[in-house]
Design an enzyme around this catalytic site. Structure first.
Site, PDB file in Angstrom:
ATOM      1  N   CYS B 104      -1.044 -16.634 -10.693  1.00  0.00           N
ATOM      2  CA  CYS B 104      -2.114 -15.817 -11.267  1.00  0.00           C
ATOM      3  C   CYS B 104      -3.248 -15.879 -10.249  1.00  0.00           C
ATOM      4  CB  CYS B 104      -2.575 -16.344 -12.620  1.00  0.00           C
ATOM      5  SG  CYS B 104      -4.011 -15.449 -13.256  1.00  0.00           S
ATOM      6  N   CYS B 107      -6.923 -16.099 -11.828  1.00  0.00           N
ATOM      7  CA  CYS B 107      -7.410 -17.207 -12.661  1.00  0.00           C
ATOM      8  C   CYS B 107      -6.293 -18.195 -12.937  1.00  0.00           C
ATOM      9  CB  CYS B 107      -8.022 -16.668 -13.949  1.00  0.00           C
ATOM     10  SG  CYS B 107      -8.863 -17.925 -14.917  1.00  0.00           S
ATOM     11  N   SER B 108      -5.729 -18.146 -14.126  1.00  0.00           N
ATOM     12  CA  SER B 108      -4.829 -19.223 -14.550  1.00  0.00           C
ATOM     13  C   SER B 108      -3.806 -18.751 -15.571  1.00  0.00           C
ATOM     14  CB  SER B 108      -5.666 -20.336 -15.163  1.00  0.00           C
ATOM     15  OG  SER B 108      -6.457 -19.805 -16.220  1.00  0.00           O
ATOM     16  N   CYS B 109      -3.585 -17.443 -15.690  1.00  0.00           N
ATOM     17  CA  CYS B 109      -2.674 -16.934 -16.724  1.00  0.00           C
ATOM     18  C   CYS B 109      -1.280 -17.523 -16.520  1.00  0.00           C
ATOM     19  CB  CYS B 109      -2.630 -15.406 -16.699  1.00  0.00           C
ATOM     20  SG  CYS B 109      -4.183 -14.690 -17.255  1.00  0.00           S
TER      21      CYS B 109
END
Lengths: 103, 196
Positions: B104, B107-109
């Site tokens: 991702c 971000c952090s998905c």
């Protein structure tokens, strides 16, 4: 929106260094910050998009220097202040109180 | 004068989080027990063992594998895994000619119901920056060296759509049952940074 969060393809960040046998959380405060997400979103009605947008608006240098759950804390503070739920002054006062050993 | 030893210093961030929680609780906006329950769920109940069961079932049940590759969200839900950060899933299959990696960049998905919460490295700048322009270099850091004729596909996860890699079943596992196979499947193989 273009910003520091848009990291794909950037050079110079060095090795990945995965942590062996990494725990889910690295500190007690990370657990509490994680738990704020669902609970404060439910209480105040912010969406995941607004939450992420607040992270993306961190000053670029701060974004790179702070940890993941510090990003989350910044977002909670921003969204709660924006709604007048917890003002910065109110939070700073409580932080000062707790820092002096208050309960 | 205090006679007790001072407690280990609490970080500024930790104090700030404690301060925020105390205010939110006082205002009746959040229940600390709800936070305890969320933490317990993601520390002890939801994690990559869920994804491993999905993978093992796909290895032993061709009809399930077909459903998984056609409608991953529904097929994963058949095993009881669904919900937050897994509302819309796509499973990408590794083969002799294609290797898949998820990232991702923004971000952090990450697919929470099947893999749990992401490790720090997945959320960090080095991985997010480099997975898309030097995937073979990234894989090498995880000890994964693929033949040059294997195509590497990198999937950039979004807030709406989450990916899970279906690793190749290791050779020599023909006699293992589903549970034994699931035990072989690692988190990193379902992110695609390693092979089994």
């Amino acid at each position: 929106m273009n910003g520091i969060h848009d990291l794909g393809g950037m050079h110079g960040f060095g090795p990945i260094n995965p942590e062996p046998n990494e725990p889910v959380f690295h500190a007690e405060w990370e657990k509490r910050a994680f738990g704020f997400f669902v609970t404060t979103a439910a209480a105040t009605g912010f969406s995941v998009d607004e939450f992420r947008h607040a992270i993306e608006n961190l000053p670029p240098a701060e974004y790179l220097e702070t940890s993941y759950y510090e990003h989350w804390l910044h977002s909670f503070e921003t969204l709660l202040a924006r709604r007048g739920v917890v003002t910065k002054a109110e939070l700073d006062a409580r932080v000062a109180q707790l820092s002096q050993g208050g309960k | 004068m205090a006679t007790t030893k001072p407690a280990p210093a609490e970080s500024e961030t930790a104090i700030r989080v404690r301060a925020l929680e105390s205010i939110l609780v006082e205002k009746g906006l959040i229940d600390p027990k709800a936070i305890d329950a969320l933490v317990d769920t993601f520390e002890h109940k939801v994690g990559p063992r869920n994804g491993a069961k999905v993978v093992a079932k796909a290895w032993v049940d061709p009809a399930y594998k077909q459903r998984l590759l056609t409608d991953a969200t529904a097929a994963i839900k058949e095993l009881g895994y669904s919900g937050m950060q897994g509302e819309d899933m796509l499973v990408v299959e590794n083969t002799d000619t294609v290797h898949n990696v998820i990232v991702c960049t923004l971000c952090s998905c990450y697919p929470w119901p099947t893999l749990g919460l992401p490790p720090v490295w997945y959320k960090s700048a080095p991985y997010r920056a480099r997975a898309v322009n030097d995937p073979r270099g990234v894989l090498k850091e995880f000890g994964t060296i693929l033949p040059d004729d294997v195509e590497v596909r990198v999937w950039d996860t979004t807030a709406e759509l989450r990916y899970l890699v279906l690793p190749q079943r290791p050779a020599g596992t023909e006699k293992l049952d589903e549970d034994a196979l699931a035990a072989l499947v690692t988190r990193d193989s379902m992110i695609g940074v390693t092979v089994l």
